[in-house]
Enzyme design. Structure first.
Site, PDB file in Angstrom:
ATOM      1  N   ASN A 184       1.807  -2.417   5.453  1.00  0.00           N
ATOM      2  CA  ASN A 184       0.988  -1.222   5.710  1.00  0.00           C
ATOM      3  C   ASN A 184      -0.433  -1.358   5.170  1.00  0.00           C
ATOM      4  O   ASN A 184      -1.383  -0.837   5.766  1.00  0.00           O
ATOM      5  CB  ASN A 184       1.666  -0.005   5.052  1.00  0.00           C
ATOM      6  CG  ASN A 184       0.714   1.158   4.895  1.00  0.00           C
ATOM      7  OD1 ASN A 184       0.381   1.838   5.861  1.00  0.00           O
ATOM      8  ND2 ASN A 184       0.220   1.389   3.682  1.00  0.00           N
TER       9      ASN A 184
ATOM     10  N   GLY B 232       0.841  -1.205   0.000  1.00  0.00           N
ATOM     11  CA  GLY B 232       0.000   0.000   0.000  1.00  0.00           C
ATOM     12  C   GLY B 232       0.870   1.246   0.000  1.00  0.00           C
ATOM     13  O   GLY B 232       0.505   2.261   0.597  1.00  0.00           O
TER      14      GLY B 232
ATOM     15  N   TYR C  21     -13.382  -4.708  10.992  1.00  0.00           N
ATOM     16  CA  TYR C  21     -12.049  -4.101  10.850  1.00  0.00           C
ATOM     17  C   TYR C  21     -11.301  -4.167  12.177  1.00  0.00           C
ATOM     18  O   TYR C  21     -10.144  -4.587  12.237  1.00  0.00           O
ATOM     19  CB  TYR C  21     -12.238  -2.654  10.399  1.00  0.00           C
ATOM     20  CG  TYR C  21     -10.996  -1.788  10.335  1.00  0.00           C
ATOM     21  CD1 TYR C  21     -10.018  -1.997   9.370  1.00  0.00           C
ATOM     22  CD2 TYR C  21     -10.814  -0.707  11.219  1.00  0.00           C
ATOM     23  CE1 TYR C  21      -8.896  -1.167   9.288  1.00  0.00           C
ATOM     24  CE2 TYR C  21      -9.712   0.118  11.148  1.00  0.00           C
ATOM     25  CZ  TYR C  21      -8.749  -0.118  10.180  1.00  0.00           C
ATOM     26  OH  TYR C  21      -7.642   0.702  10.108  1.00  0.00           O
TER      27      TYR C  21
ATOM     28  N   SER D 260      -4.014  -0.414  13.981  1.00  0.00           N
ATOM     29  CA  SER D 260      -4.849   0.772  14.183  1.00  0.00           C
ATOM     30  C   SER D 260      -5.279   0.808  15.647  1.00  0.00           C
ATOM     31  O   SER D 260      -5.456  -0.255  16.263  1.00  0.00           O
ATOM     32  CB  SER D 260      -6.100   0.688  13.300  1.00  0.00           C
ATOM     33  OG  SER D 260      -7.041   1.675  13.671  1.00  0.00           O
TER      34      SER D 260
ATOM     35  N   ALA E 208     -11.850  -6.160  14.718  1.00  0.00           N
ATOM     36  CA  ALA E 208     -11.563  -7.556  15.079  1.00  0.00           C
ATOM     37  C   ALA E 208     -10.343  -8.059  14.299  1.00  0.00           C
ATOM     38  O   ALA E 208      -9.475  -8.756  14.853  1.00  0.00           O
ATOM     39  CB  ALA E 208     -12.776  -8.430  14.798  1.00  0.00           C
ATOM     40  N   ALA E 209     -10.265  -7.686  13.026  1.00  0.00           N
ATOM     41  CA  ALA E 209      -9.126  -8.126  12.207  1.00  0.00           C
ATOM     42  C   ALA E 209      -7.827  -7.469  12.691  1.00  0.00           C
ATOM     43  O   ALA E 209      -6.768  -8.107  12.738  1.00  0.00           O
ATOM     44  CB  ALA E 209      -9.388  -7.790  10.743  1.00  0.00           C
ATOM     45  N   LYS E 210      -7.895  -6.194  13.057  1.00  0.00           N
ATOM     46  CA  LYS E 210      -6.683  -5.503  13.540  1.00  0.00           C
ATOM     47  C   LYS E 210      -6.268  -6.057  14.904  1.00  0.00           C
ATOM     48  O   LYS E 210      -5.068  -6.159  15.200  1.00  0.00           O
ATOM     49  CB  LYS E 210      -6.922  -3.993  13.628  1.00  0.00           C
ATOM     50  CG  LYS E 210      -7.021  -3.286  12.266  1.00  0.00           C
ATOM     51  CD  LYS E 210      -5.714  -3.272  11.494  1.00  0.00           C
ATOM     52  CE  LYS E 210      -5.726  -2.264  10.338  1.00  0.00           C
ATOM     53  NZ  LYS E 210      -4.512  -2.309   9.499  1.00  0.00           N
TER      54      LYS E 210
HETATM   55  N1  LIG Z   1      -5.966   6.702   7.815  1.00  0.00           N
HETATM   56  C1  LIG Z   1      -6.195   6.436   9.090  1.00  0.00           C
HETATM   57  O1  LIG Z   1      -6.799   7.221   9.821  1.00  0.00           O
HETATM   58  C2  LIG Z   1      -5.680   5.144   9.698  1.00  0.00           C
HETATM   59  C3  LIG Z   1      -5.794   4.998  11.081  1.00  0.00           C
HETATM   60  C4  LIG Z   1      -5.319   3.838  11.679  1.00  0.00           C
HETATM   61  C5  LIG Z   1      -4.739   2.853  10.901  1.00  0.00           C
HETATM   62  N2  LIG Z   1      -4.655   3.009   9.563  1.00  0.00           N
HETATM   63  C6  LIG Z   1      -4.035   1.915   8.803  1.00  0.00           C
HETATM   64  O2  LIG Z   1      -2.955   2.427   8.054  1.00  0.00           O
HETATM   65  C7  LIG Z   1      -2.800   1.678   6.842  1.00  0.00           C
HETATM   66  C8  LIG Z   1      -2.793   2.614   5.648  1.00  0.00           C
HETATM   67  O3  LIG Z   1      -4.018   3.327   5.649  1.00  0.00           O
HETATM   68  P1  LIG Z   1      -4.224   4.629   4.730  1.00  0.00           P
HETATM   69  O4  LIG Z   1      -5.297   5.409   5.352  1.00  0.00           O
HETATM   70  O5  LIG Z   1      -2.899   5.262   4.445  1.00  0.00           O
HETATM   71  O6  LIG Z   1      -4.806   3.956   3.398  1.00  0.00           O
HETATM   72  P2  LIG Z   1      -5.058   4.602   1.950  1.00  0.00           P
HETATM   73  O7  LIG Z   1      -4.759   6.037   1.908  1.00  0.00           O
HETATM   74  O8  LIG Z   1      -6.406   4.118   1.536  1.00  0.00           O
HETATM   75  O9  LIG Z   1      -3.985   3.809   1.065  1.00  0.00           O
HETATM   76  C9  LIG Z   1      -4.115   2.420   0.977  1.00  0.00           C
HETATM   77  C10 LIG Z   1      -2.994   1.844   0.158  1.00  0.00           C
HETATM   78  O10 LIG Z   1      -3.170   0.413   0.094  1.00  0.00           O
HETATM   79  C11 LIG Z   1      -3.410   0.019  -1.259  1.00  0.00           C
HETATM   80  N3  LIG Z   1      -4.384  -1.069  -1.231  1.00  0.00           N
HETATM   81  C12 LIG Z   1      -5.668  -1.011  -0.768  1.00  0.00           C
HETATM   82  N4  LIG Z   1      -6.252  -2.220  -0.904  1.00  0.00           N
HETATM   83  C13 LIG Z   1      -5.319  -3.047  -1.442  1.00  0.00           C
HETATM   84  C14 LIG Z   1      -5.314  -4.411  -1.813  1.00  0.00           C
HETATM   85  N5  LIG Z   1      -6.404  -5.187  -1.688  1.00  0.00           N
HETATM   86  N6  LIG Z   1      -4.171  -4.953  -2.309  1.00  0.00           N
HETATM   87  C15 LIG Z   1      -3.065  -4.190  -2.442  1.00  0.00           C
HETATM   88  N7  LIG Z   1      -3.005  -2.892  -2.123  1.00  0.00           N
HETATM   89  C16 LIG Z   1      -4.123  -2.327  -1.627  1.00  0.00           C
HETATM   90  C17 LIG Z   1      -3.889   1.291  -1.959  1.00  0.00           C
HETATM   91  O11 LIG Z   1      -3.635   1.300  -3.345  1.00  0.00           O
HETATM   92  P3  LIG Z   1      -4.703   0.662  -4.393  1.00  0.00           P
HETATM   93  O12 LIG Z   1      -6.048   1.194  -4.009  1.00  0.00           O
HETATM   94  O13 LIG Z   1      -4.219   1.118  -5.727  1.00  0.00           O
HETATM   95  O14 LIG Z   1      -4.598  -0.811  -4.238  1.00  0.00           O
HETATM   96  C18 LIG Z   1      -2.992   2.328  -1.266  1.00  0.00           C
HETATM   97  O15 LIG Z   1      -1.680   2.277  -1.770  1.00  0.00           O
HETATM   98  C19 LIG Z   1      -3.930   0.648   6.850  1.00  0.00           C
HETATM   99  O16 LIG Z   1      -3.478  -0.574   7.364  1.00  0.00           O
HETATM  100  C20 LIG Z   1      -4.957   1.263   7.784  1.00  0.00           C
HETATM  101  O17 LIG Z   1      -5.788   0.266   8.374  1.00  0.00           O
HETATM  102  C21 LIG Z   1      -5.103   4.132   8.932  1.00  0.00           C
END
Ligand SMILES: NC(=O)c1ccc[n+]([C@@H]2O[C@H](COP(=O)([O-])OP(=O)(O)OC[C@H]3O[C@@H](n4cnc5c(N)ncnc54)[C@H](OP(=O)(O)O)[C@@H]3O)[C@@H](O)[C@H]2O)c1
Length: 251
Positions: free
Chosen positions: A75, A12, A143, A129, A145-147
């Site tokens: 990630n 990601g 979500y 998360s 539960a998985a985390k």
């Molecule tokens: N943003 C928050 O507030 C937050 C808070 C706590 C934890 N997190 C965690 O931080 C991590 C990143 O979150 P983010 O908010 O930065 O996400 P994001 O902006 O949606 O970016 C997600 C990334 O993962 C890729 N992706 C999504 N589904 C995929 C799949 N099935 N296979 C391969 N690549 C995939 C996306 O590219 P494509 O769509 O092109 O595949 C993108 O590069 C996640 O694990 C999330 O649970 C985020």
């Protein structure tokens, strides 16, 4: 140039937190490979391998294309399921939550760990998360539960390989300003007929308040990850680092 001659895979890594981690590790001297389903111009400077990590066959295809990896940043993850609690979540929803937020990392670790163990060196980061410890039934049931499962898996893996030169660390961000979070807030704000700023404030309040009064920048999460993969963190394994502006209400 803290990480010269090491290669990192960031899943990601084309957007949001993953892109910020890729940028930070590259700046620190690492060779960075990013993977996601779609190529993004913004990540043009990195080797890109397309894969849908929710599908076991695509994880295998990705692994076949990779060379040696020293640092694995798991990630990729997402909360794309409908809210509304237990009755709205089907078996397919639960399966999706587990594939994306747990099993993709399990499969990548299983494929890339043997080479790390052979060279007695490597670091694996699991981006979890605060939702894993602070679930909200209306919005994050599957979500969270998985985390939570990811947190437990990460801890056990860290313990298993700790004496063999490989460190495994969990990072749990709170609300972070990424494309998916912005889209989520825009959608909620439109539904509630309020501005996105008001919605962001409401969301922080729903989580019990963020003492710093703002969301994290992806670059702030990347700074923590950069430290955790560096030799400066050589005695850190099995821990779960919360980075949430003071939101999490327990010590
Ligand atoms: N943003 C928050 O507030 C937050 C808070 C706590 C934890 N997190 C965690 O931080 C991590 C990143 O979150 P983010 O908010 O930065 O996400 P994001 O902006 O949606 O970016 C997600 C990334 O993962 C890729 N992706 C999504 N589904 C995929 C799949 N099935 N296979 C391969 N690549 C995939 C996306 O590219 P494509 O769509 O092109 O595949 C993108 O590069 C996640 O694990 C999330 O649970 C985020």
């Amino acid at each position: 140039m803290e990480h010269k001659q090491q290669t990192a895979l960031v899943t990601g890594g084309t957007k949001g937190i993953g892109k910020a981690i890729a940028d930070k590790l590259a700046k620190a001297g690492m060779k960075v490979i990013v993977t996601a389903r779609n190529y993004q111009e913004e990540a043009f400077e990195y080797q890109f391998i397309a894969a849908d990590l929710s599908k076991p066959a695509e994880v295998a295809k990705l692994v076949a294309e990779l060379g040696h990896i020293d640092i694995l940043i798991n990630n990729m993850g997402a909360n794309t399921l409908p809210g509304g609690g237990f009755s709205t979540l089907t078996d397919e929803n639960w399966d999706e939550a587990l594939q994306v937020n747990l099993l993709a990392a399990v499969r990548l670790d299983r494929a890339l760990l043997p080479a790390m163990l052979a060279q007695k060196n490597g670091v694996i980061i699991h981006i979890s998360s605060t939702s894993g410890m602070f679930p909200i039934w209306e919005a994050t049931m599957a979500y969270s539960a998985a985390k939570a499962a990811l947190n437990a898996y990460s801890k056990t893996l860290a313990t298993e390989v700790a004496s063999q030169g490989v460190r495994v660390v969990t990072v749990s961000p709170g609300l972070t300003k990424t494309p998916s979070m912005s889209a989520f807030i825009t959608e909620l704000a439109a539904g509630a007929g309020i501005t996105t700023d008001e919605m962001a404030t409401n969301l922080m309040a729903k989580l019990g308040g963020v003492p710093m009064g703002r969301m994290a920048e992806p670059a702030e999460v990347a700074e923590l990850v950069n430290f955790l993969v560096s030799p400066a963190a050589s005695y850190i394994t099995g821990s779960n680092y919360v980075i949430d502006g003071g939101n999490f209400p327990v010590v």
